[in-house]
Design a protein around this motif. Structure first.
Motif, PDB file in Angstrom:
ATOM      1  N   ASN A   1     -22.803  17.626  -1.086  1.00 36.76           N
ATOM      2  CA  ASN A   1     -22.903  16.173  -1.176  1.00 36.76           C
ATOM      3  C   ASN A   1     -23.920  15.637  -0.182  1.00 36.76           C
ATOM      4  O   ASN A   1     -24.608  14.658  -0.446  1.00 36.76           O
ATOM      5  CB  ASN A   1     -21.548  15.517  -0.862  1.00 36.76           C
ATOM      6  N   LEU A   2     -23.944  16.271   0.946  1.00 41.39           N
ATOM      7  CA  LEU A   2     -24.861  15.849   2.004  1.00 41.39           C
ATOM      8  C   LEU A   2     -26.303  15.854   1.526  1.00 41.39           C
ATOM      9  O   LEU A   2     -27.102  15.032   1.929  1.00 41.39           O
ATOM     10  CB  LEU A   2     -24.751  16.810   3.178  1.00 41.39           C
ATOM     11  N   LEU A   3     -26.603  16.819   0.681  1.00 40.19           N
ATOM     12  CA  LEU A   3     -27.979  16.960   0.224  1.00 40.19           C
ATOM     13  C   LEU A   3     -28.375  15.844  -0.733  1.00 40.19           C
ATOM     14  O   LEU A   3     -29.543  15.683  -1.047  1.00 40.19           O
ATOM     15  CB  LEU A   3     -28.175  18.328  -0.425  1.00 40.19           C
ATOM     16  N   ASN A   4     -27.397  15.069  -1.163  1.00 43.10           N
ATOM     17  CA  ASN A   4     -27.705  13.975  -2.091  1.00 43.10           C
ATOM     18  C   ASN A   4     -27.791  12.607  -1.434  1.00 43.10           C
ATOM     19  O   ASN A   4     -28.124  11.640  -2.094  1.00 43.10           O
ATOM     20  CB  ASN A   4     -26.656  13.930  -3.200  1.00 43.10           C
ATOM     21  N   VAL A   5     -27.464  12.515  -0.163  1.00 43.52           N
ATOM     22  CA  VAL A   5     -27.507  11.206   0.466  1.00 43.52           C
ATOM     23  C   VAL A   5     -28.947  10.749   0.674  1.00 43.52           C
ATOM     24  O   VAL A   5     -29.855  11.572   0.799  1.00 43.52           O
ATOM     25  CB  VAL A   5     -26.742  11.167   1.815  1.00 43.52           C
ATOM     26  N   ASN A   6     -29.123   9.452   0.663  1.00 48.93           N
ATOM     27  CA  ASN A   6     -30.446   8.862   0.834  1.00 48.93           C
ATOM     28  C   ASN A   6     -31.071   9.270   2.175  1.00 48.93           C
ATOM     29  O   ASN A   6     -30.547   8.952   3.231  1.00 48.93           O
ATOM     30  CB  ASN A   6     -30.297   7.341   0.771  1.00 48.93           C
ATOM     31  N   PRO A   7     -32.210   9.949   2.134  1.00 48.52           N
ATOM     32  CA  PRO A   7     -32.804  10.456   3.364  1.00 48.52           C
ATOM     33  C   PRO A   7     -33.220   9.355   4.333  1.00 48.52           C
ATOM     34  O   PRO A   7     -33.309   9.593   5.535  1.00 48.52           O
ATOM     35  CB  PRO A   7     -34.034  11.243   2.891  1.00 48.52           C
TER      36      PRO A   7
ATOM     37  N   ASN B   1     -20.846   4.915   3.431  1.00 51.75           N
ATOM     38  CA  ASN B   1     -20.799   6.119   2.600  1.00 51.75           C
ATOM     39  C   ASN B   1     -21.362   7.319   3.332  1.00 51.75           C
ATOM     40  O   ASN B   1     -20.765   8.395   3.337  1.00 51.75           O
ATOM     41  CB  ASN B   1     -21.606   5.913   1.323  1.00 51.75           C
ATOM     42  N   TYR B   2     -22.504   7.105   3.935  1.00 49.90           N
ATOM     43  CA  TYR B   2     -23.136   8.223   4.623  1.00 49.90           C
ATOM     44  C   TYR B   2     -22.269   8.710   5.778  1.00 49.90           C
ATOM     45  O   TYR B   2     -22.017   9.905   5.916  1.00 49.90           O
ATOM     46  CB  TYR B   2     -24.520   7.822   5.133  1.00 49.90           C
ATOM     47  N   LEU B   3     -21.804   7.757   6.584  1.00 54.12           N
ATOM     48  CA  LEU B   3     -21.009   8.163   7.740  1.00 54.12           C
ATOM     49  C   LEU B   3     -19.732   8.863   7.306  1.00 54.12           C
ATOM     50  O   LEU B   3     -19.306   9.835   7.921  1.00 54.12           O
ATOM     51  CB  LEU B   3     -20.694   6.951   8.611  1.00 54.12           C
ATOM     52  N   LYS B   4     -19.152   8.373   6.230  1.00 53.90           N
ATOM     53  CA  LYS B   4     -17.926   9.017   5.754  1.00 53.90           C
ATOM     54  C   LYS B   4     -18.183  10.406   5.199  1.00 53.90           C
ATOM     55  O   LYS B   4     -17.370  11.311   5.384  1.00 53.90           O
ATOM     56  CB  LYS B   4     -17.242   8.139   4.709  1.00 53.90           C
ATOM     57  N   THR B   5     -19.296  10.557   4.534  1.00 54.33           N
ATOM     58  CA  THR B   5     -19.660  11.889   4.041  1.00 54.33           C
ATOM     59  C   THR B   5     -19.783  12.865   5.202  1.00 54.33           C
ATOM     60  O   THR B   5     -19.228  13.968   5.183  1.00 54.33           O
ATOM     61  CB  THR B   5     -20.998  11.839   3.273  1.00 54.33           C
ATOM     62  N   VAL B   6     -20.511  12.436   6.229  1.00 50.29           N
ATOM     63  CA  VAL B   6     -20.692  13.299   7.396  1.00 50.29           C
ATOM     64  C   VAL B   6     -19.360  13.567   8.079  1.00 50.29           C
ATOM     65  O   VAL B   6     -19.037  14.707   8.425  1.00 50.29           O
ATOM     66  CB  VAL B   6     -21.689  12.664   8.388  1.00 50.29           C
ATOM     67  N   GLU B   7     -18.583  12.523   8.243  1.00 48.26           N
ATOM     68  CA  GLU B   7     -17.286  12.671   8.893  1.00 48.26           C
ATOM     69  C   GLU B   7     -16.413  13.663   8.129  1.00 48.26           C
ATOM     70  O   GLU B   7     -15.805  14.569   8.701  1.00 48.26           O
ATOM     71  CB  GLU B   7     -16.585  11.316   8.979  1.00 48.26           C
ATOM     72  N   ASP B   8     -16.387  13.484   6.833  1.00 44.56           N
ATOM     73  CA  ASP B   8     -15.577  14.335   5.977  1.00 44.56           C
ATOM     74  C   ASP B   8     -15.948  15.804   6.136  1.00 44.56           C
ATOM     75  O   ASP B   8     -15.094  16.670   6.326  1.00 44.56           O
ATOM     76  CB  ASP B   8     -15.784  13.881   4.527  1.00 44.56           C
ATOM     77  N   ILE B   9     -17.233  16.052   6.075  1.00 43.18           N
ATOM     78  CA  ILE B   9     -17.699  17.426   6.160  1.00 43.18           C
ATOM     79  C   ILE B   9     -17.428  18.023   7.535  1.00 43.18           C
ATOM     80  O   ILE B   9     -16.950  19.153   7.660  1.00 43.18           O
ATOM     81  CB  ILE B   9     -19.188  17.491   5.817  1.00 43.18           C
TER      82      ILE B   9
ATOM     83  N   VAL C   1     -32.081  18.405  15.837  1.00 42.65           N
ATOM     84  CA  VAL C   1     -32.056  19.593  14.986  1.00 42.65           C
ATOM     85  C   VAL C   1     -30.815  19.584  14.091  1.00 42.65           C
ATOM     86  O   VAL C   1     -30.832  20.060  12.964  1.00 42.65           O
ATOM     87  CB  VAL C   1     -32.103  20.876  15.846  1.00 42.65           C
ATOM     88  N   LEU C   2     -29.763  18.983  14.593  1.00 43.07           N
ATOM     89  CA  LEU C   2     -28.510  18.967  13.854  1.00 43.07           C
ATOM     90  C   LEU C   2     -28.450  17.854  12.810  1.00 43.07           C
ATOM     91  O   LEU C   2     -27.642  17.902  11.880  1.00 43.07           O
ATOM     92  CB  LEU C   2     -27.355  18.773  14.851  1.00 43.07           C
ATOM     93  N   VAL C   3     -29.292  16.855  12.962  1.00 46.72           N
ATOM     94  CA  VAL C   3     -29.200  15.671  12.113  1.00 46.72           C
ATOM     95  C   VAL C   3     -29.701  15.923  10.697  1.00 46.72           C
ATOM     96  O   VAL C   3     -29.181  15.363   9.742  1.00 46.72           O
ATOM     97  CB  VAL C   3     -29.966  14.497  12.755  1.00 46.72           C
ATOM     98  N   ASP C   4     -30.705  16.769  10.581  1.00 47.20           N
ATOM     99  CA  ASP C   4     -31.272  17.056   9.266  1.00 47.20           C
ATOM    100  C   ASP C   4     -30.200  17.440   8.251  1.00 47.20           C
ATOM    101  O   ASP C   4     -29.295  18.226   8.549  1.00 47.20           O
ATOM    102  CB  ASP C   4     -32.292  18.186   9.395  1.00 47.20           C
ATOM    103  N   ARG C   5     -30.312  16.903   7.035  1.00 50.73           N
ATOM    104  CA  ARG C   5     -29.266  17.124   6.034  1.00 50.73           C
ATOM    105  C   ARG C   5     -29.087  18.585   5.670  1.00 50.73           C
ATOM    106  O   ARG C   5     -27.968  19.070   5.526  1.00 50.73           O
ATOM    107  CB  ARG C   5     -29.585  16.351   4.755  1.00 50.73           C
ATOM    108  N   VAL C   6     -30.205  19.275   5.512  1.00 50.89           N
ATOM    109  CA  VAL C   6     -30.110  20.674   5.113  1.00 50.89           C
ATOM    110  C   VAL C   6     -29.471  21.504   6.226  1.00 50.89           C
ATOM    111  O   VAL C   6     -28.551  22.287   5.986  1.00 50.89           O
ATOM    112  CB  VAL C   6     -31.493  21.230   4.743  1.00 50.89           C
ATOM    113  N   ARG C   7     -29.948  21.285   7.466  1.00 46.65           N
ATOM    114  CA  ARG C   7     -29.377  22.064   8.562  1.00 46.65           C
ATOM    115  C   ARG C   7     -27.916  21.736   8.791  1.00 46.65           C
ATOM    116  O   ARG C   7     -27.101  22.614   9.087  1.00 46.65           O
ATOM    117  CB  ARG C   7     -30.200  21.860   9.836  1.00 46.65           C
ATOM    118  N   LEU C   8     -27.571  20.463   8.625  1.00 50.08           N
ATOM    119  CA  LEU C   8     -26.162  20.105   8.782  1.00 50.08           C
ATOM    120  C   LEU C   8     -25.317  20.798   7.715  1.00 50.08           C
ATOM    121  O   LEU C   8     -24.220  21.295   7.987  1.00 50.08           O
ATOM    122  CB  LEU C   8     -26.011  18.585   8.688  1.00 50.08           C
ATOM    123  N   SER C   9     -25.836  20.853   6.508  1.00 51.36           N
ATOM    124  CA  SER C   9     -25.127  21.551   5.431  1.00 51.36           C
ATOM    125  C   SER C   9     -24.958  23.028   5.760  1.00 51.36           C
ATOM    126  O   SER C   9     -23.892  23.609   5.543  1.00 51.36           O
ATOM    127  CB  SER C   9     -25.890  21.417   4.116  1.00 51.36           C
ATOM    128  N   ILE C  10     -26.021  23.608   6.284  1.00 48.84           N
ATOM    129  CA  ILE C  10     -25.949  25.020   6.651  1.00 48.84           C
ATOM    130  C   ILE C  10     -24.901  25.235   7.736  1.00 48.84           C
ATOM    131  O   ILE C  10     -24.038  26.111   7.628  1.00 48.84           O
ATOM    132  CB  ILE C  10     -27.322  25.517   7.158  1.00 48.84           C
TER     133      ILE C  10
END
Lengths: 102, 102
Positions: free
Chosen positions: A5-11, A88-96, B12-21
């Motif tokens: 899901n993280l990969l789909n959030v608005n960069p 949404n973004y913060l919750k996604t991050v929090e969730d993960i 380094v941790l903020v990037d979506r891909v790295r955070l997913s990893i």
DNA sequence: CAAACTGGTTTGTACTGCAAACCAAATATA
DNA sequence: TATATTTGGTTTGCAGTACAAACCAGTTTG
């Protein structure tokens, strides 16, 4: 767990500086002016200016330009859409992150 | 309110891909191999390779290279330090969420 | 043997974030 | 009055980043 899901959030929202700006705007419910943000977050003018342009094109913030006395003044406020995106973004991050710390 | 804490989280941790990893590695407690990550997150090999190098130089992950049969195999695992960084990030995000959603 | 596959790394390019440089106008100073 | 400084930003140049294409060493397949 959908980490992807993280990969789909608005960069645009992911950047730390823009996230800080959005959080500042969302926290103070009233519009905030250019210089207050600079002082609060310790940014340079050029940096804030370009970040704001990005946030505006995403419709995350609204920019108002007016004259106070004879001087220009630019104020920013968080749109409803922007606030939803922020949450949404913060919750996604929090969730993960919560799932990973279990 | 210290929204500016956000500005202190490791970029380094903020990037979506790295955070997913990182989330993937922290969630599965055992080491994960290169191809599994690619499949799970839908990344290209080059992309994963360079992200991993960054995570390694930050000491967030450990890379192990071995031969399985005659073929090379690279596996990654989250370091304790990396996991702490994830937790710090989580706390920052939780804090901001509380403050902005009130 | 050659062709194709495996398991990655390196490289070229396009994009991004940043502060320095810039600009127009207002205000302070001599 | 002239001119220097300040204000309130925007634009520009550069350095760093993310990405996939190209590549590489070795393995398996036909």
């Amino acid at each position: 767990m959908n980490i992807s899901n993280l990969l789909n959030v608005n960069p645009v929202l992911v950047d730390r500086v823009r996230l800080s700006i959005m959080a500042t705007l969302a926290f103070k419910k009233e519009p905030v002016d250019f210089n207050s943000i600079i002082i609060e977050l310790g940014l340079t003018k050029g940096n804030l200016s370009t970040h704001m342009k990005k946030l505006e094109t995403e419709k995350f913030v609204e920019i108002t330009k007016e004259f106070v006395g004879r001087k220009p003044k630019t104020t920013y406020s968080c749109t409803k859409f922007g606030k939803e995106a922020l949450n949404n973004y913060l919750k996604t991050v929090e969730d993960i992150l919560k799932k990973t710390s279990g």
